[in-house]
Design a protein around this motif. Sequence first.
Motif, mmCIF file in Angstrom:
data_model
loop_
_atom_site.group_PDB
_atom_site.id
_atom_site.type_symbol
_atom_site.label_atom_id
_atom_site.label_comp_id
_atom_site.label_asym_id
_atom_site.label_seq_id
_atom_site.Cartn_x
_atom_site.Cartn_y
_atom_site.Cartn_z
ATOM 1 N N HIS A 1 -5.269 6.262 15.849
ATOM 2 C CA HIS A 1 -4.089 6.471 16.700
ATOM 3 C C HIS A 1 -3.912 7.964 17.016
ATOM 4 O O HIS A 1 -3.689 8.351 18.161
ATOM 5 N N ASP B 1 3.313 1.852 12.964
ATOM 6 C CA ASP B 1 3.062 0.572 13.613
ATOM 7 C C ASP B 1 3.333 -0.561 12.636
ATOM 8 O O ASP B 1 4.024 -0.363 11.630
ATOM 9 N N HIS C 1 -7.476 3.234 10.820
ATOM 10 C CA HIS C 1 -6.617 2.818 11.930
ATOM 11 C C HIS C 1 -5.649 3.914 12.420
ATOM 12 O O HIS C 1 -5.555 4.193 13.608
ATOM 13 N N ASP D 1 -2.007 -0.618 19.906
ATOM 14 C CA ASP D 1 -3.398 -0.846 19.561
ATOM 15 C C ASP D 1 -4.323 -0.983 20.775
ATOM 16 O O ASP D 1 -5.545 -0.971 20.627
ATOM 17 N N PHE E 1 0.758 -2.721 11.179
ATOM 18 C CA PHE E 1 -0.236 -2.814 10.115
ATOM 19 C C PHE E 1 -1.524 -2.092 10.494
ATOM 20 O O PHE E 1 -2.009 -2.181 11.611
HETATM 21 ZN ZN LIG Z 1 -1.816 0.342 15.223
#
Ligand SMILES: [Zn+2]
Length: 756
Positions: A492, A511, A488, A740, A513
């Motif tokens: 980003h 962020d 994740h 996201d 999670f």
């Molecule tokens: Zn995120």
Amino acid sequence: MRAEIKVSGIVQGVGFRPFIYRTAVKNGLVGYVRNRGDAVVEIVVEGNKNNVTRFLDGLRDEKPPLARIYDLTTNYRDDEGSFEKFTIVKSSEDTELSGSVIPPDVSICNECLKELRDPKNQRYNYFFITCTNCGPRYTTIRKLPYDRLNTTMQDFQMCDFCSREYKDPSNRRFHAQTVACPKCGPKAYLTTNKGEPIECEDPIREAGRLLEEGDIVAIKGNGGFHVATATTKSEPIARLRKVKHRTQKPLAIMASDLETMKSFAEVTPREAELLTSYIKPIVLLKKRDDYYLSELISPGLHNVGVMLPYTGLHTMLFDKVKEPAFVMTSANPPNEPIVTENAVAIKKLGSVVDFFLFHNRTIAHRCDDSVVRFHGEDLRIIRRSRGYAPKPIYLKLSVNRCILGVGAELNVTSCLLLRNKAFVSQHIGDVENLETLLFLKNSINHLTKLTNSKVEVIACDLHPKFTTTKLAQNLGNTLECQVIPVQHHYAHIASLMGEWNLKEMVGIACDGFGYGSDGTAWGGEILHCNQEGFQRLGHLQEHPMVGGDLATLYPLRMVAGILHGEIDVEEWLLSNSVRFPHGKKEVEVIVKQLEKELVPKTTSCGRVLDAVSAILGLCYERTYEGEPAMTLESVASKGKDMLNLTPRLKGNVIDTALLVHEIFNQKNKYSVADLACSAQSYLAKSLAQLAVEEAERLNVNHIGFSGGVAYNEQITVTIRRIVERKGFKFIVHNRVPPGDGGISFGQAIAAGFQKP
Ligand SMILES: [Zn+2]
Ligand SMILES: [Zn+2]
Ligand SMILES: [Zn+2]
């Protein structure tokens, strides 16, 4: 001489054929122009060499404002003498090229607006007034080529007047596929909340009047329904919040015009420019000190999301009222996408609203309003949707396979990476159930069809249980292509690398999670990223999440976990037991769980901000994503960094217990605003310091900041100041959402880095 030309880019639905027609005729050329099924425009011209050259120059230099040319190929041959004049001919179904697309929906243009107001004009007071330069595009097209019969305008037979304009080369509506008038086009009508028609001469202005009086009206737009109320009265907003079970979440509003907007919000020239552009997104503006709209619109926040009317219908709503703005929130049932169909609206919104303002034009594809904010002059896109999608993001790098990114779980978008362009879908939402999953699938289909592309690689999140991960696996099986899971926070930072064409970066990804490579919850990460992958350099201190997801909903649980062992948590929690849904009993369970140490842990930056927000009494219960951190930012904007804490690092772990402890201990000595500001400052300083140390050690020039926390202005500005003072380049997002909504893009970029 004969020239056979193919133009790819955004050339359908932007008045390109009429423009080609006029340019060819002006240069005395004969031949034809037509749309093709791959969104390409094909042109054949014959005439003398000088005229053909002039034509080609004009084609590039004078193209319509919304047109984009990616590629233009010309084959020269001998004149065949087969044409007598220049014509726009029937479109072909040919699909050989990929990567062209139709434009996003375009807000009403000034010429149409003028006509709407002109009593002598045939479209005087007509809500669905459009031309080749404005109107719905992405939301109205069913398939390519962009011809009327392939749009939802096919239900409306053009009258003689419209058809004359459509065929007249000198008219602005020459080949405008959405052309319509009160006689032949879509009609608006008002109904009760049960869908029973209400007789009235002027349904749109009547709806405006009802809103002003305090009614709740669902209004059908170009890409879906809005639910609207007045903004100066609190009663209808309170009622709307109650029936929608939205106690606190900020509601977007639409102001009648820019001047009125300035009476309640501060508008910078940069903000005004975007607010009035053809995109017309929702912009988060600072409330003025004398803000006079209902506090229920964005409770506890220093800003309010405002947009301007972007269709004829919206403009007319304000005609007969004094109300400066209307609430205009996307009409979506909980966890479902925005409603687009009249029958569904009656079923799902009937109990929420008092009236419906319908029209009888079908919406082919839903599209929510876009949302942005500015940090000074710097644009941050929060939701990239209407006015942006499906316009591609141009890249300096190029990939040789067609890659699909499917996003994570919240604020999902999909992204199709094709050579040097990334086509990011409209906002899909939180993909947790069937409705949103279906919407995501449709958006992927629509994008691949529009761009005439075939997916070769699929990138998804590393989380094994996300709905999007499962979708990626299923799609991978069906399409027989490789599926690449991408961590994740690497996604980003990869999205930053893609946006700025960088091969290496030290990235700060903060962020709420993200699933870590070690299976734990991450969210305050410093990563060294390059095209080979990433290395975790450091992170925020791990803290227990007592009760797992419950700790996200009730931030006092985070406080308990962080301060456990430092203070008498039990005593303090008991004194706050009213803040817990199950009171003292719940406190006892929390304490027991902490003592057993059987709780999941997280390095999330969002959770630390939540904890501070709860200690300061700003937010005890999260009712929407980001609420505790957003209320903290709002209060901090009025404070000073009075604590001026020095970052404390244990190895490469940033000590956040120290921060939470200090805030807890000092809470009666300083103002809430100063403590909020001090907390954000500590986090920013620590993250920047660690990133700088690591970048120095690794000899990396760029330090980037991404993730939902990158919307926070103070944190971003503070990190920038430190990073730049140390001589590094600070990289943030301008074209892709830091949150996201940008993950699908980052996933596709990361997968693109991998060698086939
Ligand atoms: Zn995120
Ligand atoms: Zn127009
Ligand atoms: Zn007509």
